[in-house]
Each structure stands twice: as C-alpha cells, then as structure tokens.
Design an enzyme around this catalytic site. Structure first.
Site, mmCIF file in Angstrom:
data_model
loop_
_atom_site.group_PDB
_atom_site.id
_atom_site.type_symbol
_atom_site.label_atom_id
_atom_site.label_comp_id
_atom_site.label_asym_id
_atom_site.label_seq_id
_atom_site.Cartn_x
_atom_site.Cartn_y
_atom_site.Cartn_z
ATOM 1 N N TYR A 120 0.246 -4.252 -1.707
ATOM 2 C CA TYR A 120 0.221 -4.107 -0.256
ATOM 3 C C TYR A 120 -1.061 -4.642 0.377
ATOM 4 O O TYR A 120 -1.107 -4.876 1.583
ATOM 5 C CB TYR A 120 0.395 -2.638 0.153
ATOM 6 C CG TYR A 120 1.616 -1.955 -0.395
ATOM 7 C CD1 TYR A 120 2.644 -2.669 -1.022
ATOM 8 C CD2 TYR A 120 1.755 -0.580 -0.311
ATOM 9 C CE1 TYR A 120 3.751 -2.030 -1.541
ATOM 10 C CE2 TYR A 120 2.866 0.077 -0.827
ATOM 11 C CZ TYR A 120 3.855 -0.658 -1.443
ATOM 12 O OH TYR A 120 4.945 -0.018 -1.953
ATOM 13 N N HIS B 194 4.256 -0.564 -11.001
ATOM 14 C CA HIS B 194 5.018 -0.927 -9.797
ATOM 15 C C HIS B 194 6.437 -1.378 -10.111
ATOM 16 O O HIS B 194 7.376 -1.083 -9.375
ATOM 17 C CB HIS B 194 4.287 -2.024 -9.021
ATOM 18 C CG HIS B 194 4.635 -2.074 -7.565
ATOM 19 N ND1 HIS B 194 3.725 -2.380 -6.587
ATOM 20 C CD2 HIS B 194 5.803 -1.849 -6.915
ATOM 21 C CE1 HIS B 194 4.312 -2.339 -5.410
ATOM 22 N NE2 HIS B 194 5.575 -2.024 -5.584
#
Length: 285
Positions: free
Chosen positions: A60, A118
């Site tokens: 992000y 992730h």
C-alpha cells in the site's frame, strides 16, 4: 470454532494464539501517502471515531503514514491493533526479514500486532513463515497469519509443521462467500478477515442491495458491510474519506432481516476484484 459477531467498534475475538483482535477495522488500501496526508488523516479520523484496528501493507505504500496517524490520534498505542503484510517479492527467509525490518521502521510504533503473508503467490511460504515466527518470539510481532491463502496453501504450512495461522484475510462479500474455505478456516480455528466488503461499489445497483437499502434506510455500502459483520467475518472496509469512515462504522445498531440475508447469500460466486493466484484458482481449495 464458535463464530463471534461484532456488536460495536470495540468488539474483539480471541485468536488461536491468545491475542485479542478487534472485529472491525479500517482498511488503508489506496489511501494515498505523501503531502495530502490522506492515509494519515484517515487513520486519525478512524481512531478518534472509535476504530481500534488499522490494516496496512508494504504494497500500500503508506505504513509510515499509518504510524504517524496512530501517534496523532491521541489514543494509547496498546489500545490500537495494527496489521501489516509482506509482499510477494519478499518471499523467503532472508527476504522476509529484510522486508519486515523496513516495515517496522516505517511504522515506528514499537511493535506490530499482526504480520501476514500477503499472498502465497511468491512461493517459499514455509521459509517466510519461519522468519515471521522469529519476529514473534522476539516480541516485535504479537500474531502471525496469512492472507489470500486457499485451503491447500494453509494445509501446506500445517503439513510442514508450522503453527496454525491466527487469521486468513480474504476477499469476502455476497458474490465471493467461499464457503469451503471459510469452513476449513473455522474448523482449524483460523479467524477469517474479510476485505473488499462493498465490492468496490461494483454491486450497488444489485436489485437486492437496492431493495434492502430502501427498506432499512441505509446506504448500499452499509448494507454490504453489515452483511459481512452479520456473517461473523472480521470486516475492514477501506476509505480515506472521514465522512465515509464514519458511515461505514454505523452498522451495529440494526440488522438485515433473515430474508435479506437469504437473498444476499443466494448470489452466485463471482466478483473477485483481485486474485493474486489466478492461475490456480486457490479460493476453492
């Protein structure tokens, strides 16, 4: 495992490693870093509204902003639950260690409550998991889990003798309920965290969503967020808009009636908005 349904922003669930985790939080995907301080301000707004769980990731690009927002919020660090994730290009033991050390420095908040792989797409999940467990042993991380893992990915960790992940963070909404995967996780005492509950607004015109929105006098986004909450999923709607962050959290003093839940549960499985392992379609296990 028993399913716990959130009744407020302060509701928590005890994970399989003994850590208490909030059942509702702020997702920060696509919350911008930098001069406009979107991500930082979003974190401040959310925490001051009562959110206690903030979800970020290396991918992000806003971990530093999240850390600053936590400091600015005025709420004690120990009252905030912070999750970050190691991205696909840092799979492996040494790579994971280097990635987390950078995340730890960017967040600058003393420790990380939860560290996730992730996605399984980078391979070498066992090596990576071993590195993450070392961070836990050192007190830098409180809980270790995974994200976007299918059944066979989780089973691969278990078969290698790894401790059961505390959570599996996956896309979850009426068009992607993944019953086999959710049931598997619950059988293994792995808590399911659901991202993308409003399907990036792609289903706001669905007839049942529109009907329930009018009937309950709630926004389409609130209907879909409440659906996820009512399904017993930890829910992390993302937003950088303080007004929307407030609206997203106003889902605890009302319910979708059973017929409404039945209509949403009848939706065909489709609508993946991001699949890190599309070549193997891991969601069906």
């Amino acid at each position: 495992m028993a399913v716990t349904i959130a009744t407020s922003l302060s509701s928590t669930v005890k994970l399989n490693d003994g850590v208490d985790m909030p059942l509702f939080g702020l997702g920060t995907f696509r919350c911008e870093s930098g001069a406009n301080k979107e991500a930082e301000n979003a974190v401040v707004s959310a925490i001051q509204l009562g959110y206690r769980y903030i979800d970020t990731a290396v991918l992000y690009g806003n971990e530093e902003d999240v850390g600053r927002g936590i400091k600015r919020s005025g709420v004690k660090r120990e009252d905030i639950f912070v999750t970050t994730k190691v991205w696909d290009d840092c799979h492996g033991y040494d790579e994971c260690k280097k990635s987390f050390q950078a995340s730890f420095k960017r967040l600058d908040c003393g420790y990380v409550d939860q560290l996730l792989i992730h996605s399984p797409n980078g391979g070498r999940n066992v090596e990576m998991y071993k590195a993450m467990l070392e961070f836990k042993q050192q007190g830098l991380v409180r809980s270790v889990g995974v994200s976007n893992f299918g059944i066979h990915h989780i089973q691969g960790l278990l078969d290698a003798g790894m401790p059961t992940p505390s959570v599996n963070q996956i896309e979850f909404h009426p068009w992607m309920k993944r019953p086999k995967l959710v049931d598997f996780c619950r059988e293994k005492n792995i808590v399911v965290v659901g991202y993308c509950p409003i399907v990036r607004q792609q289903k706001f015109d669905d007839p049942d969503v529109v009907r329930l929105s009018k009937m309950l006098n709630k926004s389409p986004g609130q209907i879909l967020i409440r659906y996820s909450v009512q399904m017993g999923i930890i829910t992390i709607p993302k937003s950088g808009n303080p007004k929307r962050i407030k609206e997203n959290a106003e889902v605890f003093d009302w319910e979708i009636p059973q017929e409404g839940m039945d209509s949403l549960n009848s939706k065909e499985e489709s609508g993946i908005t991001w699949d890190p392992c599309s070549s193997s379609n891991p969601w069906l296990g």
